[in-house]
Write a protein that holds these residues in place. Structure first.
Motif, PDB file in Angstrom:
ATOM      1  N   LEU A 229      -1.461  -4.540  -6.686  1.00 31.62           N
ATOM      2  CA  LEU A 229      -2.420  -3.967  -6.993  1.00 31.62           C
ATOM      3  C   LEU A 229      -2.331  -2.679  -7.539  1.00 31.62           C
ATOM      4  O   LEU A 229      -1.312  -2.309  -8.402  1.00 31.62           O
ATOM      5  CB  LEU A 229      -2.880  -3.390  -5.305  1.00 31.62           C
ATOM      6  N   SER A 230      -3.587  -2.142  -8.474  1.00 31.77           N
ATOM      7  CA  SER A 230      -3.691  -0.887  -8.768  1.00 31.77           C
ATOM      8  C   SER A 230      -3.325  -0.121  -8.412  1.00 31.77           C
ATOM      9  O   SER A 230      -3.885   0.246  -7.422  1.00 31.77           O
ATOM     10  CB  SER A 230      -4.478  -1.270 -10.126  1.00 31.77           C
TER      11      SER A 230
ATOM     12  N   GLY B 277       0.872  -0.067  -4.366  1.00 32.44           N
ATOM     13  CA  GLY B 277      -0.040  -1.879  -4.789  1.00 32.44           C
ATOM     14  C   GLY B 277       1.612  -2.053  -5.511  1.00 32.44           C
ATOM     15  O   GLY B 277       0.870  -3.056  -5.650  1.00 32.44           O
TER      16      GLY B 277
ATOM     17  N   ALA C 198      -6.627   1.252  -7.237  1.00 30.52           N
ATOM     18  CA  ALA C 198      -7.021   0.773  -6.700  1.00 30.52           C
ATOM     19  C   ALA C 198      -6.611   1.137  -4.803  1.00 30.52           C
ATOM     20  O   ALA C 198      -7.554   1.115  -3.927  1.00 30.52           O
ATOM     21  CB  ALA C 198      -7.136  -0.962  -6.095  1.00 30.52           C
ATOM     22  N   VAL C 199      -5.472   1.273  -4.570  1.00 31.60           N
ATOM     23  CA  VAL C 199      -5.054   1.404  -3.353  1.00 31.60           C
ATOM     24  C   VAL C 199      -5.253   3.071  -3.461  1.00 31.60           C
ATOM     25  O   VAL C 199      -5.544   3.539  -2.594  1.00 31.60           O
ATOM     26  CB  VAL C 199      -2.742   1.974  -3.327  1.00 31.60           C
TER      27      VAL C 199
ATOM     28  N   PHE D  61       0.971  -1.011   0.157  1.00 28.43           N
ATOM     29  CA  PHE D  61       0.148  -0.119  -0.279  1.00 28.43           C
ATOM     30  C   PHE D  61       1.254   1.515  -0.053  1.00 28.43           C
ATOM     31  O   PHE D  61       0.449   2.105  -0.457  1.00 28.43           O
ATOM     32  CB  PHE D  61      -1.034   0.038   0.967  1.00 28.43           C
TER      33      PHE D  61
ATOM     34  N   ARG E  48       3.738  -5.875  -9.065  1.00 22.22           N
ATOM     35  CA  ARG E  48       2.575  -5.387  -8.849  1.00 22.22           C
ATOM     36  C   ARG E  48       1.100  -6.268  -7.997  1.00 22.22           C
ATOM     37  O   ARG E  48       0.822  -7.070  -9.490  1.00 22.22           O
ATOM     38  CB  ARG E  48       1.738  -4.387 -10.178  1.00 22.22           C
TER      39      ARG E  48
END
Length: 154
Positions: free
Chosen positions: A48-49, A40, A52-53, A36, A46
């Motif tokens: 998380l995109s 991401g 998304a974060v 986080f 990777r």
């Protein structure tokens, strides 16, 4: 003492209770926090995109938590803006100690936090629980030291 024994029972450990019942170690939690903190990804992978974060850390909403007797600012993803927790149960310098950090804490004093701007991830998990609702004297000491380092490397 009775509450501490209760938390260690099989029935309580089987509950979905992230702030009081997660079974993990600090290294694993810190890796999740680092994902986080770094938008991401971690170590070239990777998970998380960035979108998304960003969405998880959007739309802060302040509400009163009756269990903790605290006003807390939670983002859309369920993480707290930790330095904005206002309660008689936290130290007077709580906001400064946790300035810039996002995440959550566990019953007993553990913390799982990251600083999105500074890309710093921290997790503190102890063996012995105290009935502390938000952070506590041990994690406060750790984060005071972290803040001193962050100020020196600005």
């Amino acid at each position: 003492k009775n509450v501490t024994r209760m938390v260690c029972t099989e029935e309580i450990r089987a509950l979905e209770w992230p702030s009081g019942g997660i079974q993990a170690n600090a290294k694993s939690l810190a890796k999740i926090n680092a994902v986080f903190a770094n938008g991401g990804s971690l170590g070239g992978c990777r998970l998380l995109s960035e979108a998304a974060v960003a969405e998880a850390l959007s739309e802060p909403k302040v509400e009163f938590d009756h269990l903790m007797s605290a006003h807390t600012s939670f983002f859309k993803g369920g993480f707290a803006d930790f330095s904005n927790i206002q309660s008689a149960t936290v130290g007077k310098d709580f906001s400064a100690v946790y300035e810039g950090f996002v995440g959550w804490c566990g019953l007993g004093g553990s913390v799982s936090l990251w600083h999105p701007e500074r890309k710093v991830a921290v997790a503190y998990v102890m063996n012995a629980k105290t009935m502390q609702l938000v952070a506590g004297p041990r994690s406060d000491r750790i984060f005071r030291a972290i803040q001193q380092v962050l100020k020196r490397i600005k």
